[in-house]
Design an enzyme around this catalytic site. Structure first.
Site: not given
Length: 245
Positions: A46, A139
């Protein structure tokens, strides 16, 4: 099963982050967005992923893509971890991360968005988040979803390549073929606006036909002074586009 499918509007969730509380839609504004999850703070894979994402922040910014990460630890842990991430990049530990990290310590958002990995669990037996990538359009609809297991780190160069394709095909009736990359003559990545220029300033060099689709694949060359260089063969390869109509 993913909690969000392609074309779905992502929830306008509220979350605590390293920059304070946000509402997701307001955070994005009219920009594109990328939300990527991580199994745990301070873990090696990570850390390398977020360090790479931080290095590529300007490339995402050029494409008007707002970045936000998620991990299942607290905001306090995220801030401490950010110092490790920036140090990994050989930046000063005091430098701020260029994008926020969501604190999902109760896993509520991970459950909502279908981010949990059933095979990877912490020492208490709780499932960890998988390495999800969500690309969201202006959107607020999901344009791309990639799901990696916790054991496999992501390729952020590939994610940038896909975003180039998504932004191009969102406005032009074309499809990008295998291994397509948006590159200019100097092999530098084209910006979104330059991609529009490419499509509006090409001449057809050759085409590949299929039954019922005589111009399925067009190989194009840029018009203008750029054609004066000796890289015509390179460009005809780089600007391959599959036309959908």
């Amino acid at each position: 099963m993913p909690g969000i499918l392609l074309g779905d509007v992502l929830p306008n969730f509220e979350a605590e982050t390293t920059i304070g509380k946000i509402k997701f839609h307001e955070f994005l504004g009219n920009s594109w967005g990328i939300l990527f999850s991580h199994p745990r703070d301070f873990t090696p894979v990570c850390t390398t992923e977020l360090a790479r994402a931080a290095k590529l922040h300007e490339e995402f910014k050029k494409r008007d893509v707002k970045m936000i990460a998620l991990s299942i630890d607290s905001v306090e842990d995220h801030r401490k971890w950010s110092e490790d991430i920036m140090s990994f990049n050989q930046d000063k530990a005091c430098c701020a991360m260029p994008f926020p990290i969501i604190a999902d310590d109760k896993r509520e958002l991970s459950v909502l968005l279908g981010m949990l990995d059933p095979d990877e669990r912490d020492k208490d037996g709780m499932p960890l988040t998988a390495r999800c990538v969500f690309v969201v359009g202006p959107d607020k609809r999901l344009k791309l979803s990639i799901l990696y297991p916790a054991t496999t780190g992501r390729n952020f160069d590939e994610i940038l390549r896909v975003i180039d394709s998504l932004q191009l095909t969102a406005t032009k009736k074309v499809a990008t073929p295998v291994d397509w990359k948006a590159r200019c003559w100097e092999k530098e990545l084209l910006t979104y606006h330059k991609l529009h220029y490419v499509l509006e300033n090409v001449i057809v060099m050759s085409s590949v036909g299929l039954p019922g689709k005589p111009a399925f694949l067009l190989k194009c060359r840029l018009l203008g002074s750029q054609t004066d260089c000796n890289s015509e063969q390179l460009v005809t390869q780089e600007l391959q586009l599959c036309f959908t109509e």
